[in-house]
Write a protein that holds these residues in place. Structure first.
Motif, short mmCIF file in Angstrom:
data_model
loop_
_atom_site.label_atom_id
_atom_site.label_comp_id
_atom_site.label_asym_id
_atom_site.label_seq_id
_atom_site.Cartn_x
_atom_site.Cartn_y
_atom_site.Cartn_z
N PHE A 64 0.84 -1.20 0.00
CA PHE A 64 0.00 0.00 0.00
C PHE A 64 0.88 1.25 0.00
O PHE A 64 2.06 1.21 0.35
CB PHE A 64 -0.95 0.01 1.19
CG PHE A 64 -0.29 0.01 2.54
CD1 PHE A 64 -0.03 1.20 3.21
CD2 PHE A 64 0.06 -1.18 3.14
CE1 PHE A 64 0.58 1.19 4.45
CE2 PHE A 64 0.66 -1.20 4.40
CZ PHE A 64 0.92 0.00 5.05
N SER A 65 0.27 2.35 -0.39
CA SER A 65 0.92 3.65 -0.27
C SER A 65 0.12 4.44 0.76
O SER A 65 -1.08 4.20 0.95
CB SER A 65 0.97 4.38 -1.61
OG SER A 65 -0.32 4.56 -2.14
N TYR A 66 0.80 5.34 1.45
CA TYR A 66 0.13 6.12 2.48
C TYR A 66 0.78 7.49 2.62
O TYR A 66 1.93 7.70 2.23
CB TYR A 66 0.15 5.40 3.83
CG TYR A 66 1.50 5.44 4.52
CD1 TYR A 66 1.81 6.47 5.42
CD2 TYR A 66 2.46 4.48 4.27
CE1 TYR A 66 3.05 6.52 6.03
CE2 TYR A 66 3.70 4.53 4.89
CZ TYR A 66 3.99 5.55 5.77
OH TYR A 66 5.22 5.60 6.37
N LYS A 67 0.02 8.40 3.21
CA LYS A 67 0.52 9.71 3.60
C LYS A 67 -0.04 9.99 4.98
O LYS A 67 -1.26 9.99 5.17
CB LYS A 67 0.07 10.79 2.62
CG LYS A 67 0.54 12.18 3.01
CD LYS A 67 0.08 13.23 2.01
CE LYS A 67 0.53 14.59 2.51
NZ LYS A 67 1.19 15.34 1.46
N LEU A 68 0.84 10.19 5.96
CA LEU A 68 0.43 10.51 7.32
C LEU A 68 0.61 12.00 7.54
O LEU A 68 1.72 12.52 7.40
CB LEU A 68 1.27 9.72 8.33
CG LEU A 68 1.08 10.08 9.81
CD1 LEU A 68 -0.35 9.85 10.27
CD2 LEU A 68 2.06 9.30 10.68
N GLU A 69 -0.50 12.67 7.85
CA GLU A 69 -0.46 14.09 8.16
C GLU A 69 -0.53 14.22 9.68
O GLU A 69 -1.59 14.10 10.27
CB GLU A 69 -1.62 14.80 7.48
CG GLU A 69 -1.52 14.72 5.96
CD GLU A 69 -2.72 15.29 5.23
OE1 GLU A 69 -3.51 16.03 5.86
OE2 GLU A 69 -2.86 15.00 4.04
#
Length: 167
Positions: A64-69
């Protein structure tokens, strides 16, 4: 791109599969996909997939790809429940990962290295798939936002003998 024979949890190019999984479809925010599956960490801080495969034995890698803000890292558990009615307590497989804030990242989880808790019935008899940020030393800053791109299982059959028993 999602491989043809993959087991898909989220196809981030299709809003309907994002909704079917239980996430909120969102704009790309720089994602390598058309949309992203958006999750705001709230008071419960755990997310259970609404639509998920019950048999994942044929694929040994979750990608998976993710972006944590967030201002801080998040420690999350990927929980694969397989409740055994003949035992007390929870029965499941899990993988704990650290998500780092910042730009989009790709991650691979080796499913043959899942921890085993209780006496789960098997990866071919799943009763729940969830992502947890509470309990078991998991944590995420309240109000953090996680966006996922594609999430799928791919590869070869899982080698059951490699499981790490935890209880």
């Amino acid at each position: 791109k999602i491989p043809e024979n993959a087991i898909v949890l989220i196809d981030a190019n299709k809003k309907d599969t994002i909704r079917e999984a239980g996430f909120t479809p969102s704009g790309r925010k720089g994602a390598p996909t058309k949309y992203s599956a958006h999750w705001i960490i709230d008071d419960e801080a755990d997310f259970s997939f609404k639509n998920y495969p019950t048999d994942i034995t044929q694929k040994d890698t979750m990608k998976f790809s993710y972006k944590l803000e967030s201002k801080k890292q998040a420690r999350v558990m990927f929980y694969f429940g397989s409740e055994n009615p003949d035992t007390e307590g929870a029965d499941y497989y899990s993988y704990t990962a650290t998500l780092n804030p910042g730009d989009w990242k790709s991650m691979k989880l080796n499913m043959s290295r899942l921890a085993v808790y209780g006496e789960p019935l098997g990866l071919d008899k799943l009763t729940e798939i969830s992502i947890r940020t509470t309990g078991w030393m998991n944590s995420a800053e309240k109000g953090s936002e996680i966006r996922f791109g594609h999430m799928y299982l791919d590869g070869d059959p899982v080698k059951l003998q490699n499981y790490i028993s935890q209880g």
